[in-house]
Design a protein around this motif. Structure first.
Motif, PDB file in Angstrom:
ATOM      1  N   ILE A 219      -6.890  93.775 -24.835  1.00  0.00           N
ATOM      2  CA  ILE A 219      -7.163  94.501 -26.081  1.00  0.00           C
ATOM      3  C   ILE A 219      -7.605  95.921 -25.751  1.00  0.00           C
ATOM      4  O   ILE A 219      -8.432  96.140 -24.858  1.00  0.00           O
ATOM      5  N   HIS A 220      -7.029  96.866 -26.481  1.00  0.00           N
ATOM      6  CA  HIS A 220      -7.347  98.285 -26.244  1.00  0.00           C
ATOM      7  C   HIS A 220      -8.818  98.542 -26.582  1.00  0.00           C
ATOM      8  O   HIS A 220      -9.316  98.116 -27.633  1.00  0.00           O
ATOM      9  N   VAL A 221      -9.470  99.276 -25.712  1.00  0.00           N
ATOM     10  CA  VAL A 221     -10.904  99.529 -25.885  1.00  0.00           C
ATOM     11  C   VAL A 221     -11.179 100.290 -27.188  1.00  0.00           C
ATOM     12  O   VAL A 221     -12.244 100.112 -27.796  1.00  0.00           O
ATOM     13  N   SER A 222     -10.231 101.083 -27.656  1.00  0.00           N
ATOM     14  CA  SER A 222     -10.450 101.800 -28.928  1.00  0.00           C
ATOM     15  C   SER A 222     -10.354 100.840 -30.115  1.00  0.00           C
ATOM     16  O   SER A 222     -11.069 101.003 -31.107  1.00  0.00           O
ATOM     17  N   ASP A 223      -9.481  99.840 -30.015  1.00  0.00           N
ATOM     18  CA  ASP A 223      -9.454  98.795 -31.053  1.00  0.00           C
ATOM     19  C   ASP A 223     -10.792  98.049 -31.066  1.00  0.00           C
ATOM     20  O   ASP A 223     -11.364  97.779 -32.129  1.00  0.00           O
ATOM     21  N   LEU A 224     -11.278  97.736 -29.864  1.00  0.00           N
ATOM     22  CA  LEU A 224     -12.588  97.055 -29.767  1.00  0.00           C
ATOM     23  C   LEU A 224     -13.670  97.909 -30.412  1.00  0.00           C
ATOM     24  O   LEU A 224     -14.495  97.413 -31.185  1.00  0.00           O
ATOM     25  N   ALA A 225     -13.669  99.196 -30.064  1.00  0.00           N
ATOM     26  CA  ALA A 225     -14.714 100.104 -30.560  1.00  0.00           C
ATOM     27  C   ALA A 225     -14.684 100.136 -32.087  1.00  0.00           C
ATOM     28  O   ALA A 225     -15.731 100.086 -32.748  1.00  0.00           O
ATOM     29  N   GLU A 226     -13.482 100.199 -32.651  1.00  0.00           N
ATOM     30  CA  GLU A 226     -13.378 100.253 -34.119  1.00  0.00           C
ATOM     31  C   GLU A 226     -13.879  98.953 -34.758  1.00  0.00           C
ATOM     32  O   GLU A 226     -14.483  98.977 -35.835  1.00  0.00           O
ATOM     33  N   ALA A 227     -13.680  97.839 -34.076  1.00  0.00           N
ATOM     34  CA  ALA A 227     -14.195  96.565 -34.601  1.00  0.00           C
ATOM     35  C   ALA A 227     -15.729  96.586 -34.656  1.00  0.00           C
ATOM     36  O   ALA A 227     -16.326  95.992 -35.558  1.00  0.00           O
ATOM     37  N   HIS A 228     -16.355  97.279 -33.709  1.00  0.00           N
ATOM     38  CA  HIS A 228     -17.824  97.369 -33.739  1.00  0.00           C
ATOM     39  C   HIS A 228     -18.307  98.125 -34.968  1.00  0.00           C
ATOM     40  O   HIS A 228     -19.314  97.760 -35.577  1.00  0.00           O
ATOM     41  N   VAL A 229     -17.587  99.185 -35.314  1.00  0.00           N
ATOM     42  CA  VAL A 229     -17.974  99.955 -36.503  1.00  0.00           C
ATOM     43  C   VAL A 229     -17.828  99.065 -37.742  1.00  0.00           C
ATOM     44  O   VAL A 229     -18.728  99.002 -38.582  1.00  0.00           O
ATOM     45  N   ARG A 230     -16.717  98.341 -37.812  1.00  0.00           N
ATOM     46  CA  ARG A 230     -16.513  97.444 -38.959  1.00  0.00           C
ATOM     47  C   ARG A 230     -17.602  96.366 -39.007  1.00  0.00           C
ATOM     48  O   ARG A 230     -18.062  95.985 -40.089  1.00  0.00           O
ATOM     49  N   ALA A 231     -17.988  95.869 -37.852  1.00  0.00           N
ATOM     50  CA  ALA A 231     -19.010  94.812 -37.812  1.00  0.00           C
ATOM     51  C   ALA A 231     -20.343  95.358 -38.321  1.00  0.00           C
ATOM     52  O   ALA A 231     -21.056  94.688 -39.078  1.00  0.00           O
ATOM     53  N   LEU A 232     -20.651  96.566 -37.923  1.00  0.00           N
ATOM     54  CA  LEU A 232     -21.892  97.190 -38.400  1.00  0.00           C
ATOM     55  C   LEU A 232     -21.830  97.378 -39.919  1.00  0.00           C
ATOM     56  O   LEU A 232     -22.800  97.080 -40.641  1.00  0.00           O
TER      57      LEU A 232
END
Ligand code: UFG
Length: 321
Positions: A219-232
């Motif tokens: 999984i692309h680290v930028s996709d991961l990063a965006e999921a963190h924003v959504r989770a917050l």
């Protein structure tokens, strides 16, 4: 809204920090730089501190509204050889962070968990309901934090998102940050390095998979990063605590990754076949549907995007720019 990104000078933390800033958050990084890099923290306020340093944590926690925690040792093999190191940092120091967060009155926490909490999965793709039976101290240390967060939610109302990553890889499209591990053990950077002077060892070609090599969900680290924003944002909107797989839902074999590295670089990956690496399950692929349902998030970047971004970053690091 201000967020403390603990481990923000590391690989995934630094990408999450940028994603947060792009979404309008104020970001403070907290990192002891033991494996993190100042280079990855450039342009951000960085508090140079250890997770075990409670007074330092307390002072910075007064300035934020939520915490994202990325600061963990993350080498599976090392955790088997030196579990003490893993439990001291990933459990003991993480509890210090958790307690200081609670004492500061903060009730939103995003935690970097891992598919290693599942151990050897009972079925593929892996859902969040798969039994959590880690097979190494790294996975155990992450599972402890999941249990602690679940208990703190029930007892104290600390709401959390426990994000179980599959194989994070790639680099931010800006070219400013990317993977900088020392030693590097991960397949994609090693395959790219093996287009130069290096040589990649393929850990086993006798797995029960179509081409005999292991399959992982990259999984692309930028996709991961965006999921963190959504989770917050999910927690900010009053959403319940959640545990979510972060993967693409698809897998690639070691040979497919090698071919992607050859396509991205236009060079051959020098490789040899070695024995299986102990502890490697043949296939780890996420069922990523829950993250889509709960967060409205889905990974969008492909293996080719991951490998080409990682290649650009590697060239940049090698050229010293
Ligand atoms: N591989 C090789 N040669 C190498 C390195 C890796 O063939 O030199 C293979 C591995 O056997 C595996 C695949 O490439 O099949 C991916 O290996 P990585 O080391 O890149 O990643 P892992 O799947 O071992 O590790 C990831 C995360 C860990 C997490 C683990 C859970 O990086 O943090 O998944 O299984 F704990």
């Amino acid at each position: 809204m201000a967020i403390l990104v603990v481990g923000g000078a590391g690989y995934i933390g630094s990408h999450a920090a940028r994603a947060l800033r792009r979404s309008g958050y104020e970001v403070i990084l907290y990192d002891n730089l033991s494996t993190g890099h100042r280079r990855l923290a450039q342009g951000f306020e960085l508090v140079d501190g250890d997770m075990a340093d409670e007074p330092k944590l307390r002072s910075v926690l007064t300035r934020v509204d939520a915490v994202m925690h990325f600061a963990a040792h993350a080498y599976v093999g090392e955790s088997v050889e030196n579990p003490r190191k893993y439990f001291r940092n990933n459990v003991e120091a993480a509890l210090t962070l958790l307690n200081a967060t609670l004492d500061a009155g903060i009730r939103r926490f995003v935690f970097s968990s891992t598919c290693a909490v599942y151990g050897v999965p009972t079925q593929i793709p892996i859902t969040e309901e798969n039994p959590r039976q880690p097979v190494n101290p790294y996975g155990t240390s992450k599972l402890f934090c999941e249990y602690a967060l679940e208990a703190y939610d029930r007892a104290y109302g600390l709401r959390s998102a426990r994000l179980r990553y599959f194989n994070a890889a790639g680099a931010d499209e800006s070219g400013e940050i990317g993977e900088l591990h020392d030693p590097e053990t991960h397949l994609i950077p090693l395959a790219l390095a093996a287009t130069g002077p290096g040589e990649l060892q393929i850990f086993g070609t006798d797995y029960p998979t179509p081409d005999g090599t292991c399959i992982r969900d990259y999984i692309h680290v930028s996709d991961l990063a965006e999921a963190h924003v959504r989770a917050l944002q999910h927690l900010e909107k009053g959403g319940d605590s959640v545990a979510l797989n972060l993967g693409t839902g698809g897998g690639h074999s070691v040979l497919e990754v090698i071919h992607a590295a050859e396509a991205a670089t236009g060079r051959a990956v020098r490789r040899k076949v070695g024995p299986r690496r102990p502890g490697d399950p043949p296939v780890l692929v996420a069922d990523a549907r829950r993250a889509q349902q709960v967060l409205g998030w889905k990974a969008t970047r492909t293996l080719a995007d991951i490998v080409s971004g990682a290649w650009q970053w590697m060239q940049r690091v090698q050229s010293g720019s």
